[in-house]
Design a protein around this motif. Structure first.
Motif, PDB file in Angstrom:
ATOM      1  N   CYS A 140      -9.416   0.571   0.921  1.00 32.53           N
ATOM      2  CA  CYS A 140      -8.509   1.343   0.052  1.00 32.53           C
ATOM      3  C   CYS A 140      -9.274   2.398  -0.728  1.00 32.53           C
ATOM      4  CB  CYS A 140      -7.786   0.412  -0.920  1.00 32.53           C
ATOM      5  SG  CYS A 140      -6.725  -0.793  -0.118  1.00 32.53           S
TER       6      CYS A 140
ATOM      7  N   LYS B 201      -3.619   5.219   0.804  1.00 28.85           N
ATOM      8  CA  LYS B 201      -4.287   3.910   0.761  1.00 28.85           C
ATOM      9  C   LYS B 201      -4.496   3.444  -0.670  1.00 28.85           C
ATOM     10  CE  LYS B 201      -6.724   4.487   5.178  1.00 28.85           C
ATOM     11  NZ  LYS B 201      -8.029   4.458   5.849  1.00 28.85           N
TER      12      LYS B 201
ATOM     13  N   VAL C   3       0.852  -1.187   0.000  1.00 29.08           N
ATOM     14  CA  VAL C   3       0.000   0.000   0.000  1.00 29.08           C
ATOM     15  C   VAL C   3       0.884   1.231   0.000  1.00 29.08           C
ATOM     16  CG1 VAL C   3      -1.810   1.259   1.216  1.00 29.08           C
ATOM     17  CG2 VAL C   3      -1.789  -1.231   1.270  1.00 29.08           C
TER      18      VAL C   3
END
Length: 357
Positions: A320, A244, A232
């Protein structure tokens, strides 16, 4: 009273108000005088709106301006962003000098424009293969450095044109030269020409060919082993820092989740239709709201890569904000090692990297 263009409700109201206030401040007039003088600059729909106001409803010029802006908000000039600057391209037949002048006019309309973003936008907009190849061989260190090199290139180009320095070719080779020049202006021609230049053997010069990406135990510094962590990172997407961002080698598409799409303030109108579907981990069909093309940067200027990247906007629950799939990684010429928690990519100055954050 100084002369001021009239406002009819269709032009840029914010600019009109700022111009009026500046002129009034120069003459040192009071707030009450500005409230009484400004209506004289209104005509048409703007004048009709002012006439409909109840008596005594305006207590200050600031309140006057706020009510005007709220009523005529749609008439304001659309504010430029980095994304709009990325659409400025050198037109066919447009000289580099003309393009730079047009590019600068657009750039001046963007508040707090980041120099590295302007540099990437300028490089993407130039059509000249020769100029872009010169940039690839030696990357500019700053926007000022790039502008200096552009000016030198323009001066040299104008000098050659003025002297009419055209290479002498016989009739048999003239057609071949013309075809090569035409090929350089097309996208496929530019790619072929770039490959030809990169593979050419130049006497007295050695081209940099060492662009091998590798990982070793040195890259494990700071990584806690053993682990099964995903990769990430964070990148500049459009003109915003997006965190993210999941790097996923198993994804066949770049994904921008709808909640991030809305938070970034991207208009729904920019979404392009997407007729197909995506399939989730369990084979379930995931509907796509549409696709959107956004400018993306990885790394820190001047050692960074840039690409105009297409994202599929998806409404789904996710921790995310976006997924960088195989298409995006290939576009950035990047290699990822989940074990080393690091992504490496190629720039004109060598191999650069970003770490999991």
């Amino acid at each position: 009273m100084p002369q001021l263009p009239h406002y009819d409700g269709t032009t840029d109201l914010v600019d009109h108000l700022k111009t009026f206030k500046t002129m009034m401040l120069i003459h040192g007039v009071s707030d009450d005088f500005m409230c009484r003088a400004y209506p004289a600059t209104l005509i048409g729909a703007a004048r009709d709106w002012y006439s409909s106001l109840p008596p005594g409803s305006i207590r200050s010029f600031e309140e006057f301006g706020d009510q005007l802006v709220k009523h005529f908000l749609s008439s304001g000039r659309t504010r430029k962003t980095v994304a709009s600057l990325m659409t400025v391209k050198q037109k066919k037949g447009e000289t580099l000098k003309e393009f730079i002048a047009r590019f600068n006019r657009e750039a001046l309309q963007i508040p707090n424009l980041d120099p590295s973003a302007a540099m990437n936008a300028l490089l993407c907009g130039v059509r000249s293969v020769d100029f872009r190849m010169s940039i690839v061989k030696k990357a500019p260190t700053s926007l000022a450095d790039l502008i200096t090199r552009v000016e030198k290139y323009i001066t040299a180009d104008e000098t050659l044109t003025a002297l009419n320095l055209i290479p002498d070719v016989d009739d048999g080779n003239k057609r071949k030269v013309q075809e090569e020049e035409r090929g350089r202006t097309s996208l496929s021609g530019q790619k072929a020409y770039a490959r030809q230049v990169s593979s050419a053997h130049l006497p007295g010069k050695r081209l940099k060919t060492d662009r091998t990406i590798s990982f070793s135990d040195v890259d494990l510094e700071g990584v806690i082993l053993p682990h099964n962590d995903a990769m990430v990172i964070e990148m500049i997407l459009s003109d915003l820092l997006v965190k993210k961002l999941l790097v996923d080698n198993g994804s066949s598409a770049n994904i921008l989740y709808y909640h991030a799409f809305k938070q970034m303030g991207i208009p729904e109108a920019r979404l392009k239709p997407f007729d197909s579907h995506l399939y989730g981990f369990f084979g379930n069909i995931v509907s796509v709201e549409g696709s959107v093309e956004l400018p993306m940067w990885v790394g820190n200027a001047p050692h960074h890569n840039f690409a105009m990247m297409e994202f599929l906007v998806v409404k789904a629950q996710s921790a995310c904000n976006t997924i960088l799939g195989r298409p995006g990684q290939n576009l950035l010429r990047a290699i990822t090692s989940a074990y080393h928690q690091k992504m490496k990519f190629i720039t004109p100055e060598g191999i650069r990297e970003v770490k999991d954050n």
